[in-house]
Scaffold this active site. Structure first.
Site, PDB file in Angstrom:
ATOM      1  N   LYS A 184       1.282  -1.185  -0.002  1.00 24.27           N
ATOM      2  CA  LYS A 184       0.080  -0.134  -0.065  1.00 24.27           C
ATOM      3  C   LYS A 184       0.956   1.425   0.296  1.00 24.27           C
ATOM      4  O   LYS A 184       1.649   0.973   0.631  1.00 24.27           O
ATOM      5  CB  LYS A 184      -0.622  -0.123   1.318  1.00 24.27           C
ATOM      6  CG  LYS A 184      -1.797   1.422   1.014  1.00 24.27           C
ATOM      7  CD  LYS A 184      -2.973   1.134   2.334  1.00 24.27           C
ATOM      8  CE  LYS A 184      -3.427   1.857   2.670  1.00 24.27           C
ATOM      9  NZ  LYS A 184      -4.205   1.902   3.592  1.00 24.27           N
ATOM     10  N   LYS A 236      -2.158  -1.301  -3.773  1.00 23.93           N
ATOM     11  CA  LYS A 236      -3.540  -0.845  -3.731  1.00 23.93           C
ATOM     12  C   LYS A 236      -2.347   1.143  -4.318  1.00 23.93           C
ATOM     13  O   LYS A 236      -1.194   1.230  -3.488  1.00 23.93           O
ATOM     14  CB  LYS A 236      -3.979  -0.380  -2.853  1.00 23.93           C
ATOM     15  CG  LYS A 236      -4.529   0.055  -1.803  1.00 23.93           C
ATOM     16  CD  LYS A 236      -5.798   0.472  -1.004  1.00 23.93           C
ATOM     17  CE  LYS A 236      -6.787   1.569  -0.555  1.00 23.93           C
ATOM     18  NZ  LYS A 236      -6.518   1.453   0.573  1.00 23.93           N
TER      19      LYS A 236
END
Ligand code: PBG
Length: 311
Positions: A184, A236
């Site tokens: 992330k 992400k």
């Protein structure tokens, strides 16, 4: 012929729909920077989840938005049995049983008064990794008790998957799966999400999220999560990080998910609504590209719209 030889297919059942359940609303509230997405009341949440399931989406990812007055330094409303997110999970599980896979966001940022994903040191300068793990473990167990099928630690603390796995197992929740946010990035594409969850964050998350410049570091993060027992690893944002998706998909023995985040949704919506791009074609092209890169599942705010088109 094109259909016959297509190498990549997006199915409605690949899609995971992120949803927001908020306290203190009389009726659902549209998130202005994410047109078509809402902070929900319990009634509107259930109705929207039914719509998603009817469209063919089989999994939702639930975020909770507490009242500001419920936030504190450690985000304790995140593991309170009657906290907004746990109430939402419980209501959805009662409503849908096992027909809909319920995934919950397992992170403190929606619940802390400073908006960080973990607890801070005395000077409020640094997020304390190991103290945060205890909070994540409590939160995951509370979410499992509420009936979630999957917990999804999104705070990028080191050791979060192992801490959560052992806490869940110790409480008998051996069947609750972990979707690990493995890579992330500290991304500007999360902008609209801050509005969606009424974030209290000032500053940034660069001390715990990945540097957009790095990919090898993300391969290590994914490997660590796999070793710690992750049932899925996730990248992400999605579109600016397709190389990361692809590299992780090359070696991951567990499914690889990608999260098309709020800013990606907002940009496509904005350009589509202005007539600058074809909204539906752009939506499907973006999802196809994410799968082509190697994602098995896609978390996307387009889930319901796309599922309807894919039927
Ligand atoms: C943090 C979290 C974030 C998102 C999902 N979980 C925001 C952040 O890390 O700043 C972003 C999702 C999106 O932008 O759609 N728990």
């Amino acid at each position: 012929m094109r259909e016959l030889v297509a190498e990549t297919r997006v199915r409605a059942s690949d899609l995971i729909y992120p949803m927001f359940y908020a306290d203190g609303l009389d009726s659902k509230r549209e998130i202005s920077s994410m047109p078509g997405q809402f902070q929900h009341t319990l009634d509107s949440l259930k109705a929207a989840a039914h719509e998603a399931l009817d469209a063919g989406v089989r999994c939702i990812d639930l975020f909770g938005v507490p009242l500001d007055s419920d936030k504190d330094a450690v985000g304790s409303v995140g593991w309170a049995e009657d906290g907004v997110l746990n109430r939402g999970i419980r209501a959805l599980r009662e409503e849908f049983g096992d027909d809909l896979v319920i995934m919950a966001d397992t992170c403190l940022d929606e619940f802390t008064d400073h908006g960080h994903c973990g607890v801070l040191d005395a000077d409020k300068q640094v997020v304390l990794n190991d103290a945060t793990l205890d909070c994540y473990a409590r939160m995951a167990v509370a979410q499992a008790r509420a009936g979630t099928h999957v917990v999804s630690p999104s705070g990028m603390m080191d050791g979060q998957v192992a801490a959560i796995r052992s806490a869940l197992d110790a409480e008998g929740f051996t069947d609750v799966a972990i979707m690990a946010y493995s890579a992330k990035y500290a991304s500007a594409f999360f902008g609209p999400f801050r509005e969606a969850v009424g974030s209290s964050l000032r500053g940034d998350r660069r001390t715990y999220q990945q540097d957009p410049a790095n990919v090898r570091e993300s391969l290590l993060e994914a490997q660590l999560d796999i070793d710690e027992g992750a049932d899925f690893v996730m990248v992400k944002p999605a579109m600016a990080y397709l190389d990361v998706v692809s590299r992780i998909a090359e070696f991951s023995p567990v499914p690889v998910a990608a999260y098309q985040v709020s800013g990606e949704y907002a940009m496509i919506q904005a350009a589509g609504r202005n007539g600058w791009v074809d909204l539906e074609a752009t939506m499907l092209e973006s999802l196809t590209s994410i799968k082509r890169a190697g994602a098995d599942q896609i978390l996307t705010y387009f889930a319901v719209d796309a599922a309807r088109m894919l039927r």
